[in-house]
Structure formats: structure tokens, C-alpha cells
Design a protein around this motif. Structure first.
Motif, short mmCIF file in Angstrom:
data_model
loop_
_atom_site.label_atom_id
_atom_site.label_comp_id
_atom_site.label_asym_id
_atom_site.label_seq_id
_atom_site.Cartn_x
_atom_site.Cartn_y
_atom_site.Cartn_z
N ARG A 117 46.97 31.11 28.37
CA ARG A 117 45.80 31.09 27.50
C ARG A 117 44.56 31.16 28.39
NH1 ARG A 117 46.94 26.92 25.04
NH2 ARG A 117 47.89 27.86 23.20
N LEU A 118 43.76 32.19 28.20
CA LEU A 118 42.61 32.40 29.05
C LEU A 118 41.56 31.33 28.81
CD1 LEU A 118 42.17 36.27 28.79
CD2 LEU A 118 43.74 34.94 30.20
N SER A 119 40.95 30.85 29.89
CA SER A 119 39.94 29.81 29.78
C SER A 119 38.54 30.30 30.07
CB SER A 119 40.28 28.65 30.73
OG SER A 119 40.41 29.12 32.06
N GLU A 120 38.39 31.58 30.45
CA GLU A 120 37.06 32.12 30.74
C GLU A 120 37.09 33.63 30.55
OE1 GLU A 120 37.42 33.00 35.52
OE2 GLU A 120 36.32 31.23 34.87
N ASP A 121 35.90 34.23 30.65
CA ASP A 121 35.80 35.69 30.59
C ASP A 121 36.42 36.31 31.84
OD1 ASP A 121 34.41 36.63 28.23
OD2 ASP A 121 32.73 35.42 28.91
N PRO A 122 37.09 37.46 31.69
CA PRO A 122 37.51 38.20 32.89
C PRO A 122 36.29 38.65 33.68
CG PRO A 122 38.65 39.00 30.92
CD PRO A 122 37.56 38.08 30.44
N ARG A 123 36.38 38.55 35.00
CA ARG A 123 35.26 38.92 35.88
C ARG A 123 35.66 40.11 36.73
NH1 ARG A 123 34.59 35.16 39.76
NH2 ARG A 123 36.49 34.05 39.25
N SER A 124 34.82 41.16 36.70
CA SER A 124 35.02 42.32 37.57
C SER A 124 34.39 42.03 38.92
CB SER A 124 34.40 43.57 36.96
OG SER A 124 35.06 43.91 35.75
N VAL A 125 35.14 42.31 39.98
CA VAL A 125 34.67 42.05 41.33
C VAL A 125 34.55 43.37 42.05
CG1 VAL A 125 35.14 40.89 43.51
CG2 VAL A 125 35.79 39.80 41.36
N ALA A 126 33.34 43.65 42.57
CA ALA A 126 33.12 44.88 43.32
C ALA A 126 33.49 44.66 44.77
CB ALA A 126 31.67 45.33 43.23
N GLY A 127 34.11 45.65 45.36
CA GLY A 127 34.45 45.57 46.77
C GLY A 127 35.68 46.39 47.07
N PRO A 180 38.03 34.73 26.06
CA PRO A 180 38.47 33.35 26.32
C PRO A 180 39.20 32.78 25.10
CG PRO A 180 36.20 33.65 27.02
CD PRO A 180 36.57 34.89 26.26
N GLY A 181 40.22 32.00 25.36
CA GLY A 181 41.00 31.43 24.28
C GLY A 181 42.14 32.30 23.81
N GLN A 182 42.17 33.55 24.27
CA GLN A 182 43.24 34.46 23.87
C GLN A 182 44.50 34.17 24.68
OE1 GLN A 182 41.90 38.48 24.00
NE2 GLN A 182 43.69 39.33 22.98
N THR A 183 45.66 34.30 24.06
CA THR A 183 46.93 34.09 24.73
C THR A 183 47.59 35.44 24.98
OG1 THR A 183 47.21 31.96 23.60
CG2 THR A 183 49.16 32.93 24.61
N VAL A 184 47.96 35.69 26.24
CA VAL A 184 48.53 36.98 26.62
C VAL A 184 49.79 36.77 27.44
CG1 VAL A 184 46.28 38.13 26.60
CG2 VAL A 184 47.13 37.14 28.72
N ARG A 185 50.58 37.85 27.51
CA ARG A 185 51.80 37.85 28.32
C ARG A 185 51.67 38.90 29.42
NH1 ARG A 185 56.73 36.25 26.55
NH2 ARG A 185 56.01 36.46 24.38
N THR A 186 52.09 38.55 30.63
CA THR A 186 52.06 39.50 31.73
C THR A 186 53.14 39.10 32.74
OG1 THR A 186 50.63 40.60 33.35
CG2 THR A 186 50.37 38.23 33.13
N SER A 187 53.26 39.90 33.78
CA SER A 187 54.20 39.57 34.86
C SER A 187 53.54 39.90 36.18
CB SER A 187 55.50 40.36 34.72
OG SER A 187 55.24 41.76 34.81
N GLY A 188 54.03 39.29 37.26
CA GLY A 188 53.43 39.53 38.55
C GLY A 188 54.06 38.68 39.63
N GLN A 189 53.46 38.74 40.80
CA GLN A 189 53.95 37.98 41.94
C GLN A 189 53.08 36.76 42.15
OE1 GLN A 189 53.71 39.93 45.75
NE2 GLN A 189 55.42 38.76 46.59
N PRO A 211 48.82 40.99 24.22
CA PRO A 211 48.34 39.87 23.40
C PRO A 211 49.49 39.17 22.67
CG PRO A 211 46.95 41.79 23.09
CD PRO A 211 48.13 42.25 23.87
N VAL A 212 49.46 37.85 22.71
CA VAL A 212 50.44 37.03 22.00
C VAL A 212 49.77 36.31 20.83
CG1 VAL A 212 52.00 35.05 22.20
CG2 VAL A 212 51.85 36.73 24.05
N ALA A 213 48.56 35.82 21.04
CA ALA A 213 47.81 35.13 19.98
C ALA A 213 46.34 35.47 20.13
CB ALA A 213 48.02 33.61 20.07
N ASP A 214 45.66 35.57 18.99
CA ASP A 214 44.24 35.91 19.00
C ASP A 214 43.40 34.74 19.51
OD1 ASP A 214 44.70 38.43 17.98
OD2 ASP A 214 44.54 37.77 15.90
N PRO A 215 42.22 35.04 20.03
CA PRO A 215 41.32 33.95 20.44
C PRO A 215 40.76 33.24 19.22
CG PRO A 215 40.23 36.07 20.64
CD PRO A 215 41.65 36.36 20.30
N PRO A 216 40.15 32.07 19.39
CA PRO A 216 39.54 31.35 18.25
C PRO A 216 38.46 32.21 17.58
CG PRO A 216 39.67 29.94 20.19
CD PRO A 216 40.03 31.31 20.65
#
Length: 795
Positions: A117-127, A180-189, A211-216
Motif C-alpha cells: 500500500r503506497l504511503s506517498e506520491d511516486p517521485r521521478s528522479v532525474a539523473g 497514495p493509499g493505493q494497493t498494488v502488486r509487483t515483483s522484483g529483487q 492495481p489491487v485496491a483503489d486509493p481512498p
């Protein structure tokens, strides 16, 4: 019976600030900082460290009980209680993320499938990402809390917070659209987080989020309103279009990188971060509107609280926004009551509560700056405003000057830790921008609200907001291009402490100077002249410099002296801000020619920094137009600056002032042997003051051997080592060149292993003086030829 005060009596002195809560608040802050600090954690994690900490605590308690007056004992007791509370809360929160199976799996680099469950906005990082030469917003970071994680055949439910890092460009847009607040599924290392971090592990995402569940509902509504503001401002010019959402909501996703750099140099970055100022402006406007509508008594605080909650929802209820709301409330209290006692107590209470709720705030630069700025508002600015008004300024003008001056003076030492510079234009820039910030913010909030019911009305309001926003953009750009906009400063704790001491000394000196009008006038004239006349750092640039290799990280940016205030620039590095800073330090205002040896991002992405505020004659490129995306960007940047782009040819010879050069390569494009763009690099033989310099771009052995066959190579005085000193070098070419000085432009801790040890050994065996930007900083080759030397300047 009412006491009558005698005539002529001045009355009781005004009460000083109430510091009773400040002592436990500072103790709590220190305790949380130590508990979440990796070094402190390691220091007390062993038996010796724990015994030492316990002995210190027992000694402090004994001192408290045996000596001192009652008031002193209470102060020490309050500090100790705060210290214990902060360290205990920090230790508990840290233990929750440091232990468990997840931490062990992360250390082993296990693969995992996760629902979070995401707790903040996704942030794009330049570099530039690891292993890639591309630059831009090519990484997305987002924090979340584990709902379910599967790894090593086991399942973890309701786990600790983690940080997801998305690198695959094909997936980035899907990560950016999450709320934020959205529940998602992913995989990774899984990867291990650093000791003391607020997350238990890092996850390098391999699959897109599902997406698994919508945000509030509140988050969905906030997302629609934010998108509505971006759409309403879409017709504005690039600067205002990107700045308006930043002023209102801290949404800087559309701000051009060059404008962000200008805001940083001009000391205006705080305007595009959700801060207490945003909250104070919005809620203050709402209270004025409420008064105009007849709201009185307890209705006004209720209206202010309602407005603050609405703004928190709109800007997203995440830690930085909640902190801003608290600090904005303290600032409003200070401005509304004018009572410093209550304001300082409120600020101390806010610090105490926030640090106990989130101990990692104790190590946050944003939190430090927020507290310092609010403290300057309630403690320093009122007395400075009083002094200015006693000197004859109107009260409103005195307050307008005192507030940014106090904030800059108090925050500058911390800002140097982040930026490595002291902005000399921050105060005037803030003074000029301040009248436009409140109207732009209020109109932007109204446009945001209107976008939900009437997009045409929102567009109209955004158009009106574009005028004050344009003014702020102009102030930032013109301030950043001033001759001495920023002064380089060491980004260390020692440097910050020195600047703090100098600030205190300067403030005391101003008080003394103000008492002597003639001396004050003379000092003002001297300061005006010092700021107006272009100047560089003491001892820089060195007299007689011929070539400078700018410290721009993992990339190339070379500057060739072409007369007073003029230079030819060969490559621009990966970051516009860094190459611009290097050119400003050299006093370069005129660039007859920019040579881009090839189109990899670490050589061309800094081009906007070269073009900014300088007269540029033309941009020279090679015959190979790959990577295509970088080629398009170079053409777009050059067209925007009205600078022509031209292709070079082998054998071309040019001269500017004392500088002469010849293009030796590329005679042809070599494919199939190494990197084609690298082997198509422009190679220049440059002569200046009888010093021969060979600039080789990123050519690899195939091109180096072909160059050796075409050109009768002879000894050179200076060699810019190809491809950041990689292992791909032609030993025959190095032996033929026998350079006296070898410069390597390379980034600290890069992932490529540059420079290669065997390349360094080969150069030293040839008798070359080897200097590299990652260790030595910016490098200046100084003539004449008989006494050639290299002067280094650390960034």
C-alpha cells in the motif's frame, strides 16, 4: 482596588519567549537523531557502547540530584526526559524495520512478489542510472508498506515499510500514475537498505504495478483536482505552466530543469515545496474571506482549521504536508497574536509531537529548514522589523524586508550542506518575488477548486494567475544570472558552523554600523559595488589558465580560454547546473563555439547550462546522430536559444583569439567494434600559448588505431584521456603521445570502474602527471609551456 501606574513609567518589560517546552523538544530531537543515526546505532549496539551510554546517563542523573538550583534541576530533568523519549521512540521504530526475515532476504538479494500500500506520491528522479548513459527522469521512487510479500518459499504479511525503485522506462508512466493509499502488486529483487533508514528494504521493480485496491476517496479527489490544475494551466508559457502547480501544491513535475536550477541559485526553492508558507497563505486568505462574510468569534478558528484540513487533503496527507500544516499553524498564530511567548511554545510543542510521531524527521533537512524558518519568523523577524521601522522605514516595508532576511540568515548554514553554495541574491529575490506569491497561490487554489465544476472558469483563473507566476519566473531567472548570484562554500558541518558564526558576527556588526549614518552609507555603497562587479572565488580562476576540466560528475565538460570573458566549450557534461556553475566561476560570458564530441547524455545534457545567459556563436556536432533522442534535444535547446547547429569535417581548422584547433577525427563511422557513438567522437588538436592539447572525447581502441594511422601523432603537452580513463585505450597511441599532463574527467563512485588501474599505470609509466576530477575537483591547466602546471579546485 485598581492600581494606577505612575505617569512617565515605562511599564513592565515585555515578556520574553516561553522556552519551557523548547528544552524537552530539543532533547527529544537529539535523542531521535541519535537513535536513528547509523553511526550512533553502531556505537551503542555493542556492550562497551551500551555501558558507556548507561554510565553517562547515571552521571547526568547524579549531577541533577546533587547539585544546582531547583530551576536548573528542572531544566536538566526536562532535557533528559526529552532525550529519553526521543531515543526510546526512535529505537522502537528503528527496531521495527531493522529486524525480521525481510531484512535478511534483502541482504541476500532474494527475488520477491509483493503487495504493498503506497504511503506517498511516486517521485521521478532525474539523473543517469547505473549502467546507462541516458539522463532524464529515468527512475521512479515510491514508499509503501508491505501488505503481503513472498520470498524464499515463505510469506510475510503486514510487514514494515519498503522503498520501490522502478528503472524500466517502459514501466515508468504506470508507476507515476499511482496515488497514495493505493494497493498494488509487483515483483522484483530485494536489496538491503542502509543502516538507520526508515525502510526495511529496497525493491528493484521488475514488473509493472498491477492495481489491487483503489486509493481512498480523498486521495482520488485530490488526484483529480491536481490534474485539473495542470490542465487549466496547460496553455501558459513553459515557466509559469510548470511553476503554478508547484506554488500551489508542490507539484514540480512540469517545471523545466533549467528553471529549477535558477530557483535553487536564487534561493527561491522553498516556494515550490509544500511548506508552512503555503498553508499560511491559503488559510489566511480563507480567514479574510470569512471576516468579510461576517464570521466572528469561534467561527474563525473553526474556519481556519477546516481550510487547513482541506489543503492537507488537496496537497496529499503525507509527512511533508502534515509537517507544513503544523508549521503553518504556528506561523499563523505568531502573525495573528503577535505574542512571541505563545508562538515559541507552540513551535516547541509541534517539534516535540512531530518527532515523537516520526523520529526520522530528526534527520530530515526539510524538517530542520522548516523549524528554522518558522523560528526566524517568530523570534528574529519581529525584532529586526522593529529596528528597521525605528530607522525610518514604514512598518509594512520593514516587515517585508525582515522576514526573508531573517529566514535566509538562519537557514543559510543548513542550505550550504545541501547545495555547497551561499546565495547572495536570495534576500532581494525573495523581496521581489514575495508580492506575487500570495496572489498566484490563491488564484491557483481557486483554479484548482473550479476545475472540478467548470474547466473554462479554471482556465480563466489560471490565466490570471499566470501574470504573478510569470513575475516570479522572471525574478528567479534574472537573479540566477546575476554576476555573483552564489558564492561557492564547503558543504560540510565545519563550513556550516563557520557560516553560522559569520552570520552572528555580521548581525552584531550591522547593529553597531547602524548607529553611525555615514559609516552605514559607506558600507552600503561598498556592498552594492561588490555585488554589481563580476568576481570569482579568491584565487580562482588562476592567472594564465589555458584549459579547465570542470567537475561535472561522470561526464565531460572542458573549457578552453579564448580571451577575456570568452571560451570555447568542448562537451557540456550531464548536468546544466554544474557546467553553468563552472563557467560562472571562470567568468565566461561569451562562447564563440560549443563542440559536442558525441551525443551521449554525459556529454550533452548540460548544454542548456552553457546556453543560459551567454552569447553563444554556434554548436558543432559530428556526423553520427545517435542516440536520436539526444540529437533531438540538442537541436531543440539550440533552436530555443537561437544558436545554429553545424556539422564538422575532418581537417577543419579554426582560430579564436590565442586559441587554434584542428579536427582530427571522425574520418568515418566505425560500426561493430565497440560503441559506435563513442568511436564517432570528435577529436581536437588544440594549440594555445605554444601548448599542444589533444581532446579525445570517448574514442575507443578501434577509432584510436584508425586515428594513429591517419595522423602522425607526436608528443602533446596535455591529454584529455579518452572515455573517462576506461580500460579501452590504445597503448600505441598513448606511447606516441607521451603526454606531460593527463586529465581524466570522471564521477565519484561511478559504476563503470573508471578510471581503470591499468590505464593509470600506463600513463604514469610514460611520465605523465595524472589528475582526475573525482578526487581533485575542477582542474585548470596553467601555462606557459615551460612551466606547465595543474591547479585544482574542489566543488
Amino acid at each position: 482596588m485598581t492600581a494606577v501606574q505612575p505617569a512617565g513609567s515605562a511599564g513592565p518589560p515585555p515578556a520574553g519567549p516561553d522556552l519551557r517546552l523548547a528544552v524537552p523538544a530539543l532533547g527529544c530531537w537529539l535523542g531521535a537523531f541519535l537513535a536513528t543515526s547509523p553511526r550512533a546505532w553502531r556505537a551503542v549496539s555493542g556492550p562497551i557502547g551500551a555501558a558507556s551510554a548507561a554510565a553517562l546517563l547515571v552521571a547526568a542523573c547524579a549531577l541533577l540530584l546533587l547539585r544546582g538550583r531547583r530551576r536548573e534541576r528542572l531544566v536538566v530533568a526536562a532535557a533528559l526526559l526529552g532525550l529519553l523519549a526521543g531515543s526510546a521512540m526512535g529505537a522502537v521504530r528503528l527496531a521495527a524495520v531493522q529486524g525480521g526475515d525481510l531484512r535478511a532476504w534483502a541482504r541476500d538479494g532474494a527475488s520477491a512478489r509483493v503487495v504493498l500500500r503506497l504511503s506517498e506520491d511516486p517521485r521521478s528522479v532525474a539523473g543517469t542510472t547505473s549502467g546507462s548513459s541516458r539522463r532524464g527522469s529515468d527512475t521512479v521512487l515510491v514508499r509503501g508498506r508491505v501488505v503481503q510479500l513472498s520470498a524464499r518459499g515463505r510469506v510475510l504479511r503486514h510487514g514494515p515499510p519498503v522503498l520501490v525503485i522502478a528503472l524500466d522506462r517502459a514501466q515508468l508512466w504506470r508507476w507515476r500514475t499511482l496515488l497514495p493509499g493505493q494497493t498494488v502488486r509487483t515483483s522484483g529483487q530485494l536489496r538491503a537498505a542502509r543502516q538507520g533508514e526508515a525502510v526495511a528494504a529496497l525493491i528493484l521493480a521488475r514488473s509493472p504495478p498491477r492495481p489491487v485496491a483503489d486509493p481512498p476517496r480523498a486521495q482520488r479527489a485530490a488526484g483529480r483536482l491536481r490534474a485539473g490544475l495542470r490542465k487549466a494551466a496547460g496553455h501558459l508559457p513553459a515557466g509559469p505552466r510548470g511553476l503554478l502547480p508547484g506554488l500551489v501544491l508542490g507539484d514540480t513535475s512540469r517545471m523545466p530543469p533549467e528553471l529549477s536550477d535558477d530557483f535553487r541559485t536564487a534561493g527561491l526553492t522553498h516556494l515550490v515545496a509544500v511548506s508552512g508558507a503555503n498553508v499560511a497563505i491559503v488559510v489566511g486568505f480563507l480567514l479574510l474571506l470569512g471576516r468579510w462574510c461576517g464570521v466572528r468569534g469561534l467561527g474563525l478558528p473553526a474556519l481556519g482549521l477546516l481550510g487547513m484540513l482541506a489543503f492537507v487533503v488537496l496537497a496529499r496527507p503525507q509527512p511533508s504536508v502534515l509537517r507544513a500544516a503544523v508549521m503553518g499553524g504556528v506561523g499563523l498564530l505568531a502573525l495573528a497574536t503577535g505574542r512571541r511567548r505563545a508562538s515559541v511554545a507552540a513551535l516547541s510543542g509541534a517539534v516535540l509531537v512531530l518527532v515523537l510521531l516520526d523520529p526520522w524527521l530528526a534527520r530530515s533537512y526539510g524538517f530542520v529548514l522548516s523549524v528554522l524558518a518558522t523560528g526566524a519568523l517568530v523570534l528574529v523577524a519581529p525584532s529586526w522589523a522593529d529596528g528597521l521601522s525605528r530607522g525610518g522605514l514604514p512598518r509594512a516595508a520593514a516587515a517585508a524586508i525582515a522576514v526573508p532576511l531573517a529566514a535566509q540568515a538562519v537557514c543559510a548554514p543548513v542550505i550550504t550542506l545541501l547545495s555547497g553554495q551561499v546565495s547572495l541574491v536570495a534576500v532581494p529575490a525573495n523581496l521581489l518575488a514575495a508580492p506575487a506569491v500570495a496572489p498566484a497561490t490563491v488564484l491557483g487554489v481557486l483554479a484548482t477548486a473550479a476545475s472540478a465544476v467548470s474547466p473554462p472558469t479554471a482556465r480563466l483563473l489560471a490565466t490570471v494567475a499566470g501574470l504573478p507566476t510569470w513575475w516570479v519566473v522572471e525574478v528567479a531567472q534574472r537573479s540566477a544570472s546575476a554576476p555573483l548570484a552564489a558564492l561557492g562554500w564547503t558543504s560540510s558541518v565545519t563550513g556550516a558552523l563557520v557560516l553560522a558564526v559569520l552570520t552572528v558576527v555580521a548581525a552584531a556588526a550591522v547593529r553597531r554600523v547602524r548607529a553611525h549614518p555615514r559609516l552605514a552609507a559607506a558600507v552600503a555603497v561598498l556592498l552594492a559595488v561588490a555585488l554589481a562587479v563580476p568576481a570569482a572565488s579568491p584565487g580562482w580562476p588562476p592567472r594564465g589558465w589555458l584549459l579547465v576540466a570542470c567537475d561535472v560528475g561522470q561526464g565531460d565538460a572542458l573549457v578552453l580560454s579564448a580571451g577575456p570573458a570568452g571560451a570555447v566549450v568542448v562537451d557540456a557534461g550531464p548536468d546544466p547546473r554544474l557546467v553553468d556553475r563552472c563557467l560562472r566561476g571562470l567568468g565566461v560570458r561569451r562562447v564563440p563555439l560549443v563542440v559536442l564530441t558525441h551525443l551521449h547524455a554525459d556529454h550533452v545534457e548540460g548544454l542548456p547550462g552553457v546556453l543560459r545567459g551567454r552569447r553563444v556563436g554556434e554548436v558543432l556536432v559530428g556526423p553520427y546522430d545517435e542516440p536520436a533522442g539526444e540529437h533531438v534535444r540538442v537541436l531543440r535547446w539550440s533552436a530555443a536559444a537561437r544558436v545554429p547547429v553545424r556539422r564538422t569535417t575532418v581537417g577543419e581548422r579554426r582560430q579564436v583569439g590565442p586559441l587554434r584547433w584542428e579536427v582530427l577525427w571522425p574520418a568515418r563511422v566505425i560500426e561493430g567494434e565497440g560503441s559506435t557513438p563513442n568511436n564517432a567522437s570528435i577529436v581536437l588538436l588544440v594549440r594555445s600559448d605554444r601548448v599542444r592539447m589533444l581532446l579525445t572525447g570517448d574514442v575507443e581502441p578501434a577509432a584510436q588505431q584508425a586515428l594513429l594511422r591517419r595522423w602522425r601523432a607526436g608528443p602533446v603537452d596535455v591529454l584529455k584521456v579518452a572515455h573517462h580513463g576506461s580500460a579501452h585505450q590504445s597503448a600505441r597511441l598513448l606511447a606516441a603521445l607521451r603526454p606531460r599532463v593527463a586529465l581524466i574527467s570522471v564521477g565519484v563512485g561511478n559504476d563503470y570502474g573508471h578510471p581503470a588501474p591499468r590505464t593509470l599505470r600506463a600513463l604514469r609509466m610514460l611520465g605523465a602527471l595524472v589528475r582526475r576530477t573525482d578526487r581533485d575537483g575542477t582542474l585548470a591547466v596553467v601555462g606557459p609551456r615551460a612551466h606547465l602546471r595543474v591547479v585544482a579546485r574542489r566543488r
